[in-house]
Write a protein that holds these residues in place. Structure first.
Motif, mmCIF file in Angstrom:
data_model
loop_
_atom_site.group_PDB
_atom_site.id
_atom_site.type_symbol
_atom_site.label_atom_id
_atom_site.label_comp_id
_atom_site.label_asym_id
_atom_site.label_seq_id
_atom_site.Cartn_x
_atom_site.Cartn_y
_atom_site.Cartn_z
ATOM 1 N N LEU A 83 9.873 -47.408 -15.711
ATOM 2 C CA LEU A 83 11.094 -47.764 -16.384
ATOM 3 C C LEU A 83 10.958 -47.787 -17.921
ATOM 4 O O LEU A 83 11.576 -48.161 -18.690
ATOM 5 C CB LEU A 83 10.785 -49.590 -16.339
ATOM 6 N N ALA A 84 10.195 -46.975 -18.508
ATOM 7 C CA ALA A 84 10.030 -46.504 -19.983
ATOM 8 C C ALA A 84 11.207 -46.056 -20.497
ATOM 9 O O ALA A 84 11.614 -46.500 -21.615
ATOM 10 C CB ALA A 84 8.854 -45.431 -20.348
ATOM 11 N N PRO A 85 12.040 -45.359 -19.778
ATOM 12 C CA PRO A 85 13.555 -44.917 -20.359
ATOM 13 C C PRO A 85 14.609 -45.978 -20.229
ATOM 14 O O PRO A 85 15.550 -45.725 -20.985
ATOM 15 C CB PRO A 85 14.052 -43.934 -19.202
ATOM 16 N N LYS A 93 10.865 -61.236 -16.494
ATOM 17 C CA LYS A 93 10.400 -59.638 -16.650
ATOM 18 C C LYS A 93 9.014 -59.594 -16.882
ATOM 19 O O LYS A 93 8.467 -58.893 -15.909
ATOM 20 C CB LYS A 93 11.241 -59.522 -18.041
ATOM 21 N N GLN A 94 8.140 -60.679 -17.447
ATOM 22 C CA GLN A 94 6.698 -60.329 -17.691
ATOM 23 C C GLN A 94 6.008 -60.587 -16.118
ATOM 24 O O GLN A 94 5.062 -60.114 -15.815
ATOM 25 C CB GLN A 94 6.286 -61.158 -18.629
ATOM 26 N N TYR A 95 6.767 -61.600 -15.604
ATOM 27 C CA TYR A 95 6.095 -61.927 -14.115
ATOM 28 C C TYR A 95 6.375 -60.730 -13.110
ATOM 29 O O TYR A 95 5.347 -60.573 -12.346
ATOM 30 C CB TYR A 95 6.821 -63.128 -13.535
ATOM 31 N N LEU A 96 7.466 -60.348 -13.157
ATOM 32 C CA LEU A 96 7.693 -59.053 -12.327
ATOM 33 C C LEU A 96 7.079 -57.761 -12.564
ATOM 34 O O LEU A 96 6.524 -57.073 -11.899
ATOM 35 C CB LEU A 96 9.289 -58.889 -11.991
ATOM 36 N N ASP A 129 4.620 -56.048 -21.798
ATOM 37 C CA ASP A 129 4.931 -54.877 -22.686
ATOM 38 C C ASP A 129 3.727 -54.002 -23.390
ATOM 39 O O ASP A 129 3.876 -52.884 -23.430
ATOM 40 C CB ASP A 129 5.994 -55.250 -23.469
ATOM 41 N N GLU A 130 2.791 -54.881 -23.291
ATOM 42 C CA GLU A 130 1.603 -54.244 -24.220
ATOM 43 C C GLU A 130 0.239 -54.597 -23.488
ATOM 44 O O GLU A 130 0.138 -55.882 -23.165
ATOM 45 C CB GLU A 130 1.523 -54.761 -25.709
ATOM 46 N N PRO A 131 -0.455 -53.657 -23.012
ATOM 47 C CA PRO A 131 -0.457 -52.269 -23.515
ATOM 48 C C PRO A 131 0.585 -51.718 -22.494
ATOM 49 O O PRO A 131 1.010 -52.400 -21.390
ATOM 50 C CB PRO A 131 -1.937 -51.623 -22.853
ATOM 51 N N THR A 132 0.985 -50.382 -22.756
ATOM 52 C CA THR A 132 2.059 -49.962 -21.906
ATOM 53 C C THR A 132 1.905 -49.683 -20.607
ATOM 54 O O THR A 132 0.481 -49.725 -20.172
ATOM 55 C CB THR A 132 2.638 -48.571 -22.532
#
Length: 684
Positions: A376-378, A635-638, A642-645
């Motif tokens: 998902l990075a892009p 977003k965080q739950y699923l 975001d950090e660490p990548t």
């Protein structure tokens, strides 16, 4: 009516249907012409069948395959034409003429050449099919693999050989029309000579230095390469050609591993559909060959799909086995009980862990590791609205699924309603439609729904071009199209600069990627994507199919998305943008949210899609978006933090599991050594 006939005949277009009709009607016409008898009519009907047959073969028509199944294959069709030509000669009272005997002898001799020709082609192909196929593996310095025969000799060889009868057929027809045997014998001589030369041209490739090494030698050299390379982490994949995307999504992640990566495939068709990569790839179709390969240095094996052939690697105890899947969603596939077979199951975030706990399929909580989604990075995380430009809404429905349940996809029950409401939105929006590549493969109804949606969008796009409210900067569009052409030209040069590989063996020998070229292609693809979106007005509706532009590229140019329960929803959540999900099974909002974690921050649509206004309001006025904070939490739950990548989390998980595998192996060696010492002491 024509579309119905195309569907029934299983052909791809009206031209293909016309060719099929002409070919099938041509043979009765040839017979009638032979019985009349009429040389011009016979020649005309024969020419039609030749041309139609050739066209259908070039198109790869399904009808051609079906004809071979009912004993009306290519060889039979040629034989029938030749027999009817003999009949024509008899009806012309030429049965006592030399041309009659010459034609009969010619066709018998010609078919006599088919056996050695077919045998040689089969033998060459079998001998050149190595037990493994590779990419980015240095085989050239280890084993001699001769060049492939010219593709002109092997490609569509049966069709080419059979078409050599054209000279004889034309010559005999001319002889019959002119009442002269000379043209006939010239044609007969040309056919027999060319057929013989074709057979002779194949013979050098079944003997001497043109024959590839034995399977045992190739496997030994692959093991030698493995011992030198010492792979540590393996991505293992098996599946159909349509599932190649499931392994392709992990290629970039494998390139970023801190450990030495290797990709093992089980089907040649997957290798053919594998995206370019710098990671070494070994395709091993044979289970016995795989189980005998030297993978002693591998400590972690990653599995992208639950398939039966996984057992061939799962049986190896010296490595730890991990199910990483090919997407994160609330589908049943995400909690497959087969996951118990792996040492660990890696999920994106807390949601994946909870999903297994709720499903209670035997996967222990301590065996689940949260690693995020490196793919998902892009995806760009853009907050705020469209800022003065027309909003873009992406409609990306999933497919009907293997069970064909209508509730799997919104396309059949709600697709038309969704698209119509988006096209009629006021203020207007731009609609992008990117269907799942499997759409229509199980249910024709899903394919028909896709066609309706496509037609609606294309019609609206055409109307918008002529609408004076929508103006385009033609200079900027022309510049973008010119840039697009330049990039595509350079990509074509790069794609062809390596030369076409003659066959799989030659591709394996020479298939070491040029890193500089690979990096240039990657850069150009990024530039192509940017130019593509600038090559048409930002208000222009678009149907997006094929590999390019990618789904994530569509995410990045969209302000919102409408989709179904699938990994597409979980991926889009990474963008932080508003989204809607269709409750096609009509469970009701509360039950739908209870069963599907990914929709907890979504606008829930019924099949009538009347709720679409809520999504569009959130796009136009982000300050009034009631679900913005919910999306951040979801977003965080699923997907995890975001950090660490995600790639850092993934590499850490690989390293930790490799340590466990090594500890297990050392323990086994220690116990074996202690047992041997104890046995020696006892004997002493």
């Amino acid at each position: 009516m024509i579309s119905t006939a195309i569907r029934v005949a299983r052909v791809g277009s009206a031209a293909e249907l016309a060719a099929a009709v002409l070919m099938l009607a041509g043979f009765p016409a040839i017979m009638v012409a032979a019985l009349i008898p009429s040389v011009p009519a016979f020649a005309a009907a024969t020419a039609v069948t030749y041309l139609a047959d050739h066209y259908l073969h070039r198109q790869g028509s399904y009808l051609i395959n079906r004809l071979s199944k009912v004993r009306a294959g290519l060889s039979i069709r040629f034989l029938i034409r030749q027999l009817l030509l003999i009949l024509l000669l008899a009806r012309l009272d030429l049965s006592n003429n030399l041309i009659f005997y010459g034609a009969t002898a010619c066709f018998i001799a010609f078919y006599g050449l088919q056996a050695p020709h077919g045998a040689l082609v089969t033998l060459i192909r079998n001998r050149r099919r190595l037990p493994v196929a590779t990419r980015n593996v240095d085989l050239a310095s280890r084993v001699r693999i001769p060049d492939a025969p010219p593709m002109g000799l092997l490609n569509r060889s049966a069709e080419k050989m059979l078409h050599l009868d054209l000279a004889a057929v034309v010559g005999i027809l001319v002889a019959a029309a002119m009442d002269s045997t000379l043209p006939g014998f010239i044609g007969i001589g040309v056919t027999i000579a060319l057929g013989s030369l074709y057979v002779l041209a194949l013979m050098p490739y079944v003997r001497g230095k043109k024959v590839p090494p034995s399977a045992d030698k190739v496997l030994a050299k692959v093991d030698e390469w493995l011992r030198d390379y010492k792979p540590e982490t393996v991505l293992y994949f098996s599946g159909s050609k349509d599932s190649a995307y499931q392994v392709n999504m992990w290629l970039e992640t494998m390139e970023q591993l801190d450990s030495r990566p290797l990709i093992i495939l089980r089907e040649r068709v997957i290798l053919q559909n594998l995206a370019p990569t710098t990671v070494p790839v070994i395709c091993v179709p044979g289970g016995v060959h795989l189980m005998n390969m030297d993978l002693s240095t591998v400590r972690v094996a990653l599995y992208a799909a639950n398939v039966g052939k996984n057992i061939h690697l799962l049986r190896v105890p010296t490595m730890k086995h991990v199910f990483i899947g090919h997407g994160d969603s609330d589908k049943l596939a995400s909690v497959n009980p087969f996951s118990k077979a792996y040492d660990e199951v890696w999920v994106a975030g807390r949601a994946g862990r909870d999903r297994y706990a709720i499903a209670d399929v035997g996967v222990r909580d301590e065996d689940i590791v949260e690693v995020g989604r490196p793919q998902l990075a892009p995806i760009q995380n853009r907050q705020g609205g469209p800022e003065g430009r027309m909003p873009t809404v992406l409609y990306a429905p999933t497919w009907e699924g293997w069970d064909g349940n209508p509730g799997n996809t919104s396309l059949m029950l709600a697709g038309e309603n969704i698209v119509k409401k988006l096209l009629q939105a006021d203020p207007p929006v731009r609609v992008l439609y990117k269907p799942h590549p499997f759409t229509g493969t199980v249910l024709p109804k899903a394919g028909a729904a896709h066609q309706k949606v496509t037609a609606l969008i294309e019609k609206a796009a055409a109307e918008r071009v002529t609408d004076p409210r929508f103006q385009a900067d033609m200079t900027a569009l022309a510049a973008a199209k010119a840039e697009l052409g330049r990039i595509e030209g350079r990509l074509a040069v790069l794609a062809g600069s390596g030369g076409e590989k003659g066959d799989e063996a030659e591709a394996s020998r020479d298939g070491v990627v040029d890193v500089a070229k690979y990096e240039e292609i990657a850069r150009l693809r990024g530039e192509w994507n940017d130019a593509y979106w600038r090559s048409f007005p930002e208000w222009q509706h678009k149907v997006v199919t094929g590999a390019e532009p990618r789904l994530y590229d569509c995410f990045n140019v969209s302000d919102a998305m409408v989709s179904d329960i699938s990994s597409v929803v979980s991926d889009f959540i990474a963008s932080g943008k508003p989204y809607a999900v269709t409750d096609s099974a009509e469970l009701g909002v509360e039950e739908f949210k209870r069963q599907n974690t990914a929709v907890r921050a979504a606008t829930i649509l019924s099949n009538k899609a009347t709720e679409l206004g809520e999504l569009l309001d959130a796009v136009r006025d982000p300050a009034a978006d009631p679900l913005a904070e919910d999306r951040v939490e979801l977003k965080q739950y699923l997907l995890g933090p975001d950090e660490p990548t995600s790639i850092e989390q993934f590499n850490t998980a690989v390293a930790n599991l490799a340590i466990k595998a090594e500890a297990r192996n050392v323990g086994q060696e220690s116990r074996a050594a202690a047992s041997a010492a104890e046995e020696a002491t006892t004997k002493a």
